[in-house]
Design a protein around this motif. Sequence first.
Motif, PDB file in Angstrom:
ATOM      1  N   TRP A 180     -31.331  47.207  26.837  1.00 16.06           N
ATOM      2  CA  TRP A 180     -32.348  47.524  25.844  1.00 16.06           C
ATOM      3  C   TRP A 180     -32.838  46.259  25.159  1.00 16.06           C
ATOM      4  O   TRP A 180     -32.039  45.419  24.756  1.00 16.06           O
ATOM      5  N   LEU A 181     -34.166  46.128  25.051  1.00 19.38           N
ATOM      6  CA  LEU A 181     -34.790  44.998  24.366  1.00 19.38           C
ATOM      7  C   LEU A 181     -35.812  45.511  23.366  1.00 19.38           C
ATOM      8  O   LEU A 181     -36.576  46.435  23.666  1.00 19.38           O
ATOM      9  N   VAL A 182     -35.858  44.882  22.208  1.00 21.76           N
ATOM     10  CA  VAL A 182     -36.855  45.226  21.202  1.00 21.76           C
ATOM     11  C   VAL A 182     -38.181  44.611  21.630  1.00 21.76           C
ATOM     12  O   VAL A 182     -38.297  43.391  21.758  1.00 21.76           O
ATOM     13  N   ALA A 183     -39.185  45.449  21.831  1.00 22.11           N
ATOM     14  CA  ALA A 183     -40.519  44.994  22.216  1.00 22.11           C
ATOM     15  C   ALA A 183     -41.488  45.040  21.037  1.00 22.11           C
ATOM     16  O   ALA A 183     -42.493  44.331  21.022  1.00 22.11           O
ATOM     17  N   HIS A 184     -41.182  45.893  20.059  1.00 21.09           N
ATOM     18  CA  HIS A 184     -42.039  46.010  18.878  1.00 21.09           C
ATOM     19  C   HIS A 184     -41.168  46.278  17.661  1.00 21.09           C
ATOM     20  O   HIS A 184     -40.220  47.064  17.734  1.00 21.09           O
ATOM     21  N   GLU A 185     -41.508  45.616  16.571  1.00 24.25           N
ATOM     22  CA  GLU A 185     -40.774  45.780  15.318  1.00 24.25           C
ATOM     23  C   GLU A 185     -41.805  45.863  14.196  1.00 24.25           C
ATOM     24  O   GLU A 185     -42.741  45.072  14.167  1.00 24.25           O
ATOM     25  N   HIS A 186     -41.641  46.833  13.316  1.00 23.92           N
ATOM     26  CA  HIS A 186     -42.577  47.011  12.208  1.00 23.92           C
ATOM     27  C   HIS A 186     -41.774  47.205  10.929  1.00 23.92           C
ATOM     28  O   HIS A 186     -40.924  48.082  10.862  1.00 23.92           O
ATOM     29  N   HIS A 187     -42.067  46.369   9.934  1.00 27.03           N
ATOM     30  CA  HIS A 187     -41.430  46.462   8.620  1.00 27.03           C
ATOM     31  C   HIS A 187     -42.517  46.782   7.605  1.00 27.03           C
ATOM     32  O   HIS A 187     -43.589  46.196   7.661  1.00 27.03           O
ATOM     33  N   SER A 188     -42.233  47.662   6.663  1.00 27.66           N
ATOM     34  CA  SER A 188     -43.208  47.928   5.612  1.00 27.66           C
ATOM     35  C   SER A 188     -42.509  48.464   4.363  1.00 27.66           C
ATOM     36  O   SER A 188     -41.413  49.010   4.439  1.00 27.66           O
ATOM     37  N   PHE A 189     -43.172  48.281   3.233  1.00 26.89           N
ATOM     38  CA  PHE A 189     -42.782  48.904   1.967  1.00 26.89           C
ATOM     39  C   PHE A 189     -43.916  49.841   1.571  1.00 26.89           C
ATOM     40  O   PHE A 189     -45.089  49.538   1.794  1.00 26.89           O
ATOM     41  N   PRO A 190     -43.584  50.959   0.926  1.00 31.82           N
ATOM     42  CA  PRO A 190     -44.659  51.792   0.399  1.00 31.82           C
ATOM     43  C   PRO A 190     -45.363  51.057  -0.745  1.00 31.82           C
ATOM     44  O   PRO A 190     -44.784  50.183  -1.385  1.00 31.82           O
ATOM     45  N   ASP A 191     -46.592  51.424  -0.987  1.00 34.52           N
ATOM     46  CA  ASP A 191     -47.338  50.879  -2.112  1.00 34.52           C
ATOM     47  C   ASP A 191     -46.662  51.392  -3.389  1.00 34.52           C
ATOM     48  O   ASP A 191     -46.617  52.606  -3.618  1.00 34.52           O
TER      49      ASP A 191
ATOM     50  N   LEU B 164     -38.415  50.583   8.540  1.00 37.02           N
ATOM     51  CA  LEU B 164     -38.299  49.847   9.802  1.00 37.02           C
ATOM     52  C   LEU B 164     -38.563  50.806  10.950  1.00 37.02           C
ATOM     53  O   LEU B 164     -37.979  51.887  11.003  1.00 37.02           O
ATOM     54  N   THR B 165     -39.440  50.390  11.850  1.00 36.67           N
ATOM     55  CA  THR B 165     -39.645  51.111  13.101  1.00 36.67           C
ATOM     56  C   THR B 165     -39.505  50.093  14.227  1.00 36.67           C
ATOM     57  O   THR B 165     -40.069  49.001  14.147  1.00 36.67           O
ATOM     58  N   VAL B 166     -38.757  50.450  15.244  1.00 36.79           N
ATOM     59  CA  VAL B 166     -38.489  49.558  16.369  1.00 36.79           C
ATOM     60  C   VAL B 166     -38.813  50.303  17.662  1.00 36.79           C
ATOM     61  O   VAL B 166     -38.385  51.450  17.837  1.00 36.79           O
ATOM     62  N   GLY B 167     -39.571  49.646  18.540  1.00 37.04           N
ATOM     63  CA  GLY B 167     -39.840  50.172  19.874  1.00 37.04           C
ATOM     64  C   GLY B 167     -39.089  49.325  20.885  1.00 37.04           C
ATOM     65  O   GLY B 167     -39.118  48.095  20.810  1.00 37.04           O
ATOM     66  N   LEU B 168     -38.412  49.970  21.816  1.00 37.78           N
ATOM     67  CA  LEU B 168     -37.589  49.251  22.786  1.00 37.78           C
ATOM     68  C   LEU B 168     -37.945  49.674  24.199  1.00 37.78           C
ATOM     69  O   LEU B 168     -38.450  50.774  24.431  1.00 37.78           O
ATOM     70  N   ARG B 169     -37.660  48.782  25.127  1.00 38.94           N
ATOM     71  CA  ARG B 169     -37.779  49.122  26.544  1.00 38.94           C
ATOM     72  C   ARG B 169     -36.517  48.625  27.245  1.00 38.94           C
ATOM     73  O   ARG B 169     -35.881  47.666  26.807  1.00 38.94           O
ATOM     74  N   LYS B 170     -36.178  49.300  28.319  1.00 40.56           N
ATOM     75  CA  LYS B 170     -34.995  48.924  29.080  1.00 40.56           C
ATOM     76  C   LYS B 170     -35.428  48.042  30.241  1.00 40.56           C
ATOM     77  O   LYS B 170     -36.308  48.409  31.018  1.00 40.56           O
ATOM     78  N   GLU B 171     -34.832  46.868  30.320  1.00 37.66           N
ATOM     79  CA  GLU B 171     -35.090  45.928  31.418  1.00 37.66           C
ATOM     80  C   GLU B 171     -33.762  45.569  32.063  1.00 37.66           C
ATOM     81  O   GLU B 171     -32.849  45.097  31.375  1.00 37.66           O
ATOM     82  N   ASP B 172     -33.669  45.801  33.354  1.00 43.82           N
ATOM     83  CA  ASP B 172     -32.438  45.500  34.097  1.00 43.82           C
ATOM     84  C   ASP B 172     -31.210  46.112  33.425  1.00 43.82           C
ATOM     85  O   ASP B 172     -30.168  45.470  33.300  1.00 43.82           O
TER      86      ASP B 172
ATOM     87  N   ASP C 228     -31.401  40.368  21.927  1.00 39.59           N
ATOM     88  CA  ASP C 228     -31.919  41.677  22.324  1.00 39.59           C
ATOM     89  C   ASP C 228     -33.385  41.889  21.959  1.00 39.59           C
ATOM     90  O   ASP C 228     -33.826  43.024  21.797  1.00 39.59           O
ATOM     91  N   HIS C 229     -34.154  40.811  21.837  1.00 37.12           N
ATOM     92  CA  HIS C 229     -35.595  40.905  21.608  1.00 37.12           C
ATOM     93  C   HIS C 229     -36.327  40.384  22.841  1.00 37.12           C
ATOM     94  O   HIS C 229     -35.937  39.371  23.424  1.00 37.12           O
ATOM     95  N   ALA C 230     -37.383  41.077  23.219  1.00 36.29           N
ATOM     96  CA  ALA C 230     -38.180  40.701  24.385  1.00 36.29           C
ATOM     97  C   ALA C 230     -38.966  39.418  24.097  1.00 36.29           C
ATOM     98  O   ALA C 230     -39.347  39.151  22.953  1.00 36.29           O
ATOM     99  N   ALA C 231     -39.225  38.660  25.134  1.00 36.29           N
ATOM    100  CA  ALA C 231     -39.995  37.418  24.998  1.00 36.29           C
ATOM    101  C   ALA C 231     -41.402  37.685  24.465  1.00 36.29           C
ATOM    102  O   ALA C 231     -41.979  36.854  23.777  1.00 36.29           O
TER     103      ALA C 231
END
Length: 137
Positions: A120-131, A109-117, A31-34
């Motif tokens: 749902w596919l994950v097009a963007h993934e962001h992981h972070s920890f606070p300082d 975690l923040t995930v951006g998705l788009r629908k193709e055919d 489920d992740h975009a190319a």
Amino acid sequence: MAKSDEEQVADLVRNWAAAVHAGDLDGVLADHAADIVMFDVPPPYEGVRGLDAYRETWPPFFEWQAQGAAFEIESLEVTAGAEVAFAHALLRCGTPQDFAQRPAQRLRLTVGLRKEDGRWLVAHEHHSFPDPGEASS
């Protein structure tokens, strides 16, 4: 009854997190975009671009996680439209020692998705920890 887009995206994120926790690379990649772009905690600072580069980031994480680290969703929120969606979550991600030192630390975690055919596919993934120097709790 068919699941709503929000429910589909929430299931996708939960399945991804379960695959990460299990060290299941195929499940992580599903489920992740190319053309995925990931901004991760470790470098490279400009992010990881493309499914092949994304794939290469996981074996070192799995090795670290196999030493007893947790990777568990604590909260998950999803907003979905007809063709795009985003989700944000807080996860317990760390070793018992990490949590002893910083009990409130959570992976963001923040995930951006788009629908193709219709899928749902994950097009963007962001992981972070606070300082940790800035954390108040």
